[in-house]
Motif scaffolding. Structure first.
Motif, PDB file in Angstrom:
ATOM      1  N   GLN A 108      -7.055 -12.029   8.690  1.00  0.00           N
ATOM      2  CA  GLN A 108      -5.754 -11.457   9.613  1.00  0.00           C
ATOM      3  C   GLN A 108      -6.126 -11.415  11.195  1.00  0.00           C
ATOM      4  O   GLN A 108      -5.013 -11.735  11.738  1.00  0.00           O
ATOM      5  N   PHE A 157     -11.024  -5.809   2.447  1.00  0.00           N
ATOM      6  CA  PHE A 157     -10.671  -6.186   3.867  1.00  0.00           C
ATOM      7  C   PHE A 157     -11.745  -7.078   4.346  1.00  0.00           C
ATOM      8  O   PHE A 157     -12.511  -6.672   5.171  1.00  0.00           O
ATOM      9  N   ARG A 217       1.864   7.355  10.630  1.00  0.00           N
ATOM     10  CA  ARG A 217       1.002   7.222  11.837  1.00  0.00           C
ATOM     11  C   ARG A 217       1.955   6.862  13.162  1.00  0.00           C
ATOM     12  O   ARG A 217       1.609   5.603  13.883  1.00  0.00           O
ATOM     13  N   GLY A 265      -0.155   1.845   8.588  1.00  0.00           N
ATOM     14  CA  GLY A 265      -0.415   1.310  10.074  1.00  0.00           C
ATOM     15  C   GLY A 265       0.165   0.037  10.711  1.00  0.00           C
ATOM     16  O   GLY A 265       0.639   0.030  11.769  1.00  0.00           O
ATOM     17  N   THR A 266       0.059  -1.062   9.624  1.00  0.00           N
ATOM     18  CA  THR A 266       0.541  -2.085  10.185  1.00  0.00           C
ATOM     19  C   THR A 266       2.060  -2.644  10.036  1.00  0.00           C
ATOM     20  O   THR A 266       2.619  -3.579  10.007  1.00  0.00           O
ATOM     21  N   ASP A 305       3.401  -5.952   2.414  1.00  0.00           N
ATOM     22  CA  ASP A 305       2.379  -5.147   3.195  1.00  0.00           C
ATOM     23  C   ASP A 305       2.475  -3.723   3.505  1.00  0.00           C
ATOM     24  O   ASP A 305       1.958  -3.084   4.194  1.00  0.00           O
ATOM     25  N   TYR A 324      -6.704   3.726   0.736  1.00  0.00           N
ATOM     26  CA  TYR A 324      -6.903   4.965   1.642  1.00  0.00           C
ATOM     27  C   TYR A 324      -7.639   6.215   1.290  1.00  0.00           C
ATOM     28  O   TYR A 324      -7.327   7.266   1.616  1.00  0.00           O
ATOM     29  N   HIS A 378      -7.408  -9.596   1.343  1.00  0.00           N
ATOM     30  CA  HIS A 378      -7.135  -9.383   2.676  1.00  0.00           C
ATOM     31  C   HIS A 378      -8.154 -10.344   3.481  1.00  0.00           C
ATOM     32  O   HIS A 378      -9.439  -9.958   3.468  1.00  0.00           O
ATOM     33  N   HIS A 394      -2.415 -12.481   3.955  1.00  0.00           N
ATOM     34  CA  HIS A 394      -2.508 -12.210   5.602  1.00  0.00           C
ATOM     35  C   HIS A 394      -2.583 -13.829   6.202  1.00  0.00           C
ATOM     36  O   HIS A 394      -1.394 -14.297   6.559  1.00  0.00           O
ATOM     37  N   ILE A 410      -7.160   2.969   9.368  1.00  0.00           N
ATOM     38  CA  ILE A 410      -7.364   3.551   8.234  1.00  0.00           C
ATOM     39  C   ILE A 410      -8.212   4.663   7.805  1.00  0.00           C
ATOM     40  O   ILE A 410      -7.671   5.271   6.983  1.00  0.00           O
ATOM     41  N   HIS A 415     -11.837  -1.258   2.015  1.00  0.00           N
ATOM     42  CA  HIS A 415     -10.693  -1.248   2.776  1.00  0.00           C
ATOM     43  C   HIS A 415     -11.349  -1.176   4.332  1.00  0.00           C
ATOM     44  O   HIS A 415     -11.080  -1.568   5.354  1.00  0.00           O
ATOM     45  N   HIS A 468       0.668  -0.989  -0.038  1.00  0.00           N
ATOM     46  CA  HIS A 468       0.029  -0.033   0.061  1.00  0.00           C
ATOM     47  C   HIS A 468       0.831   1.105   0.072  1.00  0.00           C
ATOM     48  O   HIS A 468       0.895   2.119   0.956  1.00  0.00           O
ATOM     49  N   TYR A 477      -4.555  -2.723  17.911  1.00  0.00           N
ATOM     50  CA  TYR A 477      -4.899  -2.041  16.691  1.00  0.00           C
ATOM     51  C   TYR A 477      -6.563  -1.690  16.547  1.00  0.00           C
ATOM     52  O   TYR A 477      -6.931  -0.713  16.033  1.00  0.00           O
TER      53      TYR A 477
HETATM   54  O1  NIG Z   1      -2.873  -4.983   5.488  1.00  0.00           O
HETATM   55  N1  NIG Z   1      -5.561  -5.090   7.151  1.00  0.00           N
HETATM   56  C1  NIG Z   1      -5.659  -4.207   6.379  1.00  0.00           C
HETATM   57  N2  NIG Z   1      -5.219  -3.389   5.885  1.00  0.00           N
HETATM   58  C2  NIG Z   1      -3.615  -2.964   5.764  1.00  0.00           C
HETATM   59  C3  NIG Z   1      -3.268  -2.197   6.998  1.00  0.00           C
HETATM   60  C4  NIG Z   1      -4.218  -0.786   6.982  1.00  0.00           C
HETATM   61  C5  NIG Z   1      -3.800   0.335   8.231  1.00  0.00           C
HETATM   62  O2  NIG Z   1      -3.648   0.000   9.321  1.00  0.00           O
HETATM   63  O3  NIG Z   1      -3.650   1.292   7.583  1.00  0.00           O
HETATM   64  C6  NIG Z   1      -2.800  -4.533   6.231  1.00  0.00           C
HETATM   65  O4  NIG Z   1      -2.494  -4.505   7.279  1.00  0.00           O
END
Ligand code: NIG
Ligand code: FE
Length: 412
Positions: free
Chosen positions: A250, A219, A86, A325-326, A321, A149, A247, A270, A109, A182, A79, A99
């Motif tokens: 997860q 997602f 963040r 965020g992650t 990935d 996003y 996705h 994931h 997100i 998402h 992404h 999270y």
């Molecule tokens: O692949 N899990 C969903 N989407 C992203 C994280 C998105 C975010 O926190 O910005 C992922 O981990």
């Protein structure tokens, strides 16, 4: 123009007969040639073999004594088009928030979506291009990039147009994925169906009209898009020729994998939480399971049980990935090392996963992912290393000496 690479200590991931992926037991096998040559012509691999059989002349000669060559990493899940960062949420997590808790109070997100909606296209392009250049310098030679996003018609289109511009300006295969599904924007919290309708009736036709994506993602997760929602969105995307890559699993297992297999998804990504039925569903399918160990590392969630997948005869791909965020890292060297250290993959399995299987998860097996005649000359020359196992072993050390894309040496 021809360039001859000579005295290569070991030429890695040599596939004389083209393959599109490796599965199960076969993943332990990583074919190599010791003391090799590699000949490229313009942007393609022309020939390779034992040094004693190397052609006598070429327009350019690059001596690789002590160094190894391997195909560039194929990162099938990123992404990298996003706005800002963040770090505050990172600190919040250190201080004990999960999270999920951060997302529930408007972070996550939706936080990235707000920034993306506000940023200018120029600035978004700049920030994204910088990350793309960074991952290229780290050995990535093919990459998938998602939207997701934006979460409004305009902002999703803005993201996808940035990806298009990156495709035009960089000499690396890029595949674009539409991930409008998402998260649900706050204003649709109590009317989720209206957002799904917006995706299907407004976003998709515009994206298809401008030819902005190859793949469609969602997602599929508790609290995000249900299996039924995802199924509808994928079906709608397929009408426009978009191939599903999803996705899923997860945080929870809710039957998404079974649905994705029915949808003939190219990949399911994931898979941190898997049960036996999920694994069974993937058998006899063409769907590539994709593990994202840097995400597990960064947000401290379980690692994908890749040993169970491989023992079941399945293939596995590894991807970064890269997202704010992650996983604020797109370093595939770290991904490969973490796969070995934390998921108990052997170096051979991890390299197969991050090259040919990553290529498969982008529908690019014909172009990249192995040293094969006719494929793109996208490869990494390492520094002097004792063995290829040294790459994951010395995690955190930069062992890349040079990077070639389409036969061109990349300058950083
Ligand atoms: O692949 N899990 C969903 N989407 C992203 C994280 C998105 C975010 O926190 O910005 C992922 O981990
Ligand atoms: Fe992701």
């Amino acid at each position: 123009m021809t360039t001859l690479f000579t005295n290569i200590k070991e030429l890695i991931q040599v596939r004389e007969t083209p393959i599109n992926k490796v599965s199960g037991e076969d993943m332990k096998n990583l074919p190599t040639i010791k003391n090799a040559f590699l000949l490229i012509e313009n942007d393609k691999i022309l020939d390779f073999g034992l040094m004693e059989n190397a052609p006598k002349t070429a327009e350019n000669v690059v001596d690789c004594t002590g160094k190894m060559i391997l195909p560039s990493w194929c990162d099938s899940h990123t992404h990298i088009v996003y706005a800002g960062n963040r770090e505050q949420e990172f600190v919040d997590r250190i201080n004990g928030l999960s999270y999920e808790e951060i997302a529930n109070r408007g972070g996550g997100i939706l936080n990235s979506a707000k920034r993306l909606q506000e940023i200018s296209e120029d600035e978004l392009y700049k920030q994204s291009a910088k990350r793309l250049e960074e991952v290229i310098s780290q050995g990535t030679g093919a990459v998938e990039i998602k939207s997701g996003y934006g979460l409004t018609v305009d902002a999703e289109l803005k993201m996808l147009r940035i990806i298009k511009k990156l495709k035009e300006n960089y000499d690396i295969p890029i595949k674009a994925t539409f991930l409008g599904a998402h998260a649900f924007p706050a204003k649709y919290k109590d009317n989720k169906q209206a957002y799904i309708d917006l995706i299907i009736n407004e976003m998709l036709p515009k994206i298809a009209n401008e030819n902005l994506a190859e793949f469609i993602d969602a997602f599929c997760e508790t609290g995000y898009f249900s299996v039924e929602d995802t199924d509808k969105i994928l079906t709608a995307g397929k009408k426009y020729g978009l191939i599903p890559k999803v996705h899923v699993n997860q945080f929870t297992t809710i039957g998404g994998i079974q649905m994705c297999v029915k949808q003939n998804a190219l990949s399911v990504d994931h898979l941190e939480i898997m049960n036996n039925e999920d694994i069974e569903a993937l058998k006899n399918s063409e769907t590539m399971p994709v593990a994202l160990p840097s995400c597990s590392y960064f947000i401290s969630i379980p690692y994908t049980p890749v040993r169970d997948l491989i023992n079941a005869g399945l293939p596995v791909a590894l991807a970064s990935d890269f997202n704010p965020g992650t996983t604020p890292s797109g370093n595939m060297n770290f991904v490969v090392a973490t796969a070995c250290i934390k998921m108990k993959m052997t170096p051979e399995e991890a390299i197969n996963s991050a090259t040919i299987n990553g290529a498969y998860a982008m529908n690019l097996s014909d172009e990249v992912g192995s040293i094969t005649k006719g494929k793109k000359a996208n490869f990494i020359i390492t520094k002097e290393i004792p063995s290829y196992g040294f790459i994951p072993y010395s995690f955190g050390t930069n062992l890349i000496d040079k990077v070639y894309l389409s036969g061109k040496l990349q300058e950083f």
